[in-house]
Structures are given as structure tokens and as C-alpha cells.
Design an enzyme around this catalytic site. Sequence first.
Site, PDB file in Angstrom:
ATOM      1  N   ASN A  10       0.872  -1.173   0.000  1.00 10.46           N
ATOM      2  CA  ASN A  10       0.000   0.000   0.000  1.00 10.46           C
ATOM      3  C   ASN A  10       0.912   1.226   0.000  1.00 10.46           C
ATOM      4  OD1 ASN A  10      -1.823   2.032   0.481  1.00 10.46           O
ATOM      5  ND2 ASN A  10      -2.274   1.427   2.608  1.00 10.46           N
ATOM      6  N   TRP A  11       1.017   1.859  -1.156  1.00  7.93           N
ATOM      7  CA  TRP A  11       1.957   2.985  -1.285  1.00  7.93           C
ATOM      8  C   TRP A  11       1.448   4.263  -0.622  1.00  7.93           C
ATOM      9  CZ3 TRP A  11       3.912   2.857  -7.109  1.00  7.93           C
ATOM     10  CH2 TRP A  11       4.776   1.762  -7.262  1.00  7.93           C
ATOM     11  N   LYS A  12       0.174   4.303  -0.273  1.00  5.01           N
ATOM     12  CA  LYS A  12      -0.421   5.525   0.295  1.00  5.01           C
ATOM     13  C   LYS A  12      -0.151   6.707  -0.650  1.00  5.01           C
ATOM     14  CE  LYS A  12      -0.110   3.361   4.756  1.00  5.01           C
ATOM     15  NZ  LYS A  12      -0.087   3.458   6.182  1.00  5.01           N
ATOM     16  N   HIS A  95      -9.574   1.400   4.685  1.00  2.00           N
ATOM     17  CA  HIS A  95      -8.308   1.535   5.410  1.00  2.00           C
ATOM     18  C   HIS A  95      -8.528   2.451   6.622  1.00  2.00           C
ATOM     19  CE1 HIS A  95      -4.215   2.648   6.402  1.00  2.00           C
ATOM     20  NE2 HIS A  95      -3.841   1.547   5.768  1.00  2.00           N
ATOM     21  N   GLU A  97      -6.870   4.778   7.780  1.00  4.12           N
ATOM     22  CA  GLU A  97      -6.644   6.213   7.511  1.00  4.12           C
ATOM     23  C   GLU A  97      -7.875   6.834   6.851  1.00  4.12           C
ATOM     24  OE1 GLU A  97      -2.879   5.693   5.496  1.00  4.12           O
ATOM     25  OE2 GLU A  97      -2.000   5.126   7.411  1.00  4.12           O
ATOM     26  N   GLU A 167      -5.663  -4.964  10.327  1.00  2.00           N
ATOM     27  CA  GLU A 167      -4.607  -3.978  10.580  1.00  2.00           C
ATOM     28  C   GLU A 167      -4.879  -3.251  11.892  1.00  2.00           C
ATOM     29  OE1 GLU A 167      -2.521  -2.764   6.657  1.00  2.00           O
ATOM     30  OE2 GLU A 167      -4.202  -1.433   6.981  1.00  2.00           O
ATOM     31  N   GLY A 173       2.411   1.942  10.866  1.00  2.00           N
ATOM     32  CA  GLY A 173       3.421   2.995  10.774  1.00  2.00           C
ATOM     33  C   GLY A 173       4.136   3.298  12.085  1.00  2.00           C
ATOM     34  N   SER A 213       3.203  -2.426  10.268  1.00  2.00           N
ATOM     35  CA  SER A 213       4.656  -2.498  10.474  1.00  2.00           C
ATOM     36  C   SER A 213       5.264  -3.840  10.046  1.00  2.00           C
ATOM     37  CB  SER A 213       5.009  -2.172  11.933  1.00  2.00           C
ATOM     38  OG  SER A 213       4.627  -0.839  12.229  1.00  2.00           O
ATOM     39  N   GLY A 234       2.749  -1.275   4.251  1.00  2.00           N
ATOM     40  CA  GLY A 234       2.831   0.152   3.932  1.00  2.00           C
ATOM     41  C   GLY A 234       4.277   0.564   3.714  1.00  2.00           C
ATOM     42  N   GLY A 235       4.897   1.112   4.746  1.00  2.00           N
ATOM     43  CA  GLY A 235       6.249   1.678   4.669  1.00  2.00           C
ATOM     44  C   GLY A 235       7.258   0.778   3.965  1.00  2.00           C
TER      45      GLY A 235
HETATM   46  P1  PGA Z   1       2.739   0.097   7.647  1.00  2.00           P
HETATM   47  O1  PGA Z   1       1.295   0.411   6.989  1.00  2.00           O
HETATM   48  O2  PGA Z   1       3.222  -1.209   7.045  1.00  2.00           O
HETATM   49  O3  PGA Z   1       3.588   1.263   7.273  1.00  2.00           O
HETATM   50  O4  PGA Z   1       2.522  -0.038   9.124  1.00  2.00           O
HETATM   51  C1  PGA Z   1       0.373  -0.614   6.730  1.00  2.00           C
HETATM   52  C2  PGA Z   1      -0.893  -0.031   6.163  1.00  2.00           C
HETATM   53  O5  PGA Z   1      -1.286   1.076   6.575  1.00  2.00           O
HETATM   54  O6  PGA Z   1      -1.546  -0.654   5.300  1.00  2.00           O
END
Ligand code: PGA
Length: 255
Positions: A10-12, A95, A97, A167, A173, A213, A234-235
Site C-alpha cells: 500500500n503505497w499511500k 483503510h 486512515e 490492521e 506505521g 509495520s 505500507g512503509g
Molecule cells: P505500515 O502500513 O506497514 O507502514 O505499518 C500498513 C498499512 O497502513 O496498510
Amino acid sequence: MNRRPMIAGNWKMYKTAPEAKAYIQELAPMVAQAKADVLLAVPFTALHAASASAHGTDILIGAQNMHDADEGAFTGEVSAHMLKDAGAKCVILGHSERRQLFQESNTFINRKLKRALQAHLLPILCIGESQQERDEGKTGQVLCKQLEECLAGLASEQIGDIVVAYEPIWAIGTGRTATPEIAQKTHAQCRDFIAGNWGKSTAARMRILYGGSVKPETIADQMAQPDIDGALVGGASLDPKSFAKIVTFDIIGRS
Ligand code: PGA
């Protein structure tokens, strides 16, 4: 049942179209013939370039959100068929967010899910509890409510095809990944809830990914758990080398 693993990035709100192209050119040979479905959820503006670059590789391209209407006066929004047209095969929905920063409700996510399925886009439904909810012992209750309301009105056959991503908000994050034991316990609770409501075979078919994470160093232990079918990253998906290490976790595990 043997569920095919899925590793989704997930590149956000990161990467332009040319950056997506360069990334995919670097990633593709590293994940060729992977033993997992490999997916990249990219920003809207990179969808077209990313799907063109991924053509002929094993990488699937997806989006990170969509609107539930097919078209209309919804300034700034994008519909399922527009995503398809730009080359998306999948879409992340709900998600945390989106839920926290853009006030998305389970009802809205439910409408989007139905529309995504209608458009033959594979939905990845995100669920998760906050630190406070976990501390108050409400994790199971929160996740079951999210599943119940987001999946309302869908038939068992449709539900078995949806990918769920667990999640925990406290793990996104933060570098505080859930231990494999915590993730396994929670995934099993979710699968039991699906079995109770939509039948055992639906639950056995459904892929449940862990997100929060995820790193190359943590993936093998998580994937060793019977109810963890992959990861939403994500990251660590922003660098193709680190994402490739997560996709090829079984090789790392054996070396
Ligand atoms: P993260 O993000 O791996 O940076 O914790 C995961 C996500 O939000 O899908």
C-alpha cells in the site's frame, strides 16, 4: 484448505507515475514466479502507468480507495469502472486512515464493496482496533461489528472471494508490529465469525492478511501462523528490494 498467499503493498500518497514505472521494472524480476499473489495499491495518478509497466509480469495493480456511485456530481471522487479503465484489478477499502481522517463509516464501505464486486474489482477490506479498544478488551467486538456491517447483504460466495486485511491501528506505521501470536489469535476470531455467519466453507476460502509495520524480518514468523494468509505492507513496500524480500519470505526463511 490451501489458500494462496497474497502480499500487497500500500503505497499511500507516495510515488509519481515515472517513479511507479521504475519501481515495477526493478521489482518484477525479483518476484517472478512468487508463491504468492503480488499486488501494489498505487495512487490514482499512477494507476495507468503502473498497470502498463506490470503488463506481462506477475504483479497486480490496485487502487487504495473508490466512491460507491458509478458516476455523478462527486467532485474529487473516482468510481469503480474508472479504476478498471485505468488498469486496476483490486481496490483497498476501509483503510483505517480513510476511516479516521475522512470519516468513512462501515455503511459507506459496505456500499463501496458491493460496487467493487459488481465491477469485478477484488476488494481488500481493512478492519482493525485502536490501542484504547484493545486495552479495554473490545478487540473482538470491534472487529466483528466492522465485518458484520461492511459485509451486510452480501452472499456467501461473494464473501469467500473478498480479501480481509486485519490492521491493528496501533501497529500501522509505528514499528510496533503485532506478535505472530496476537495476530493469529485475532485472525482466528475473525475467521470464526465469518464461519458462524456465512458458513465454514466461506471462512475456509477467505484470505485474511495481516498489516501493521510488516518488515522483511517479521514476515516469516507471521506467515507460519495457520490463519495468516499474507500481508498488507505500507512503509516497507516503498522500496522494491525490501518489498521483494517480503514477497519471497519463504526463501529467506529457509536460508
Ligand atoms: P505500515 O502500513 O506497514 O507502514 O505499518 C500498513 C498499512 O497502513 O496498510
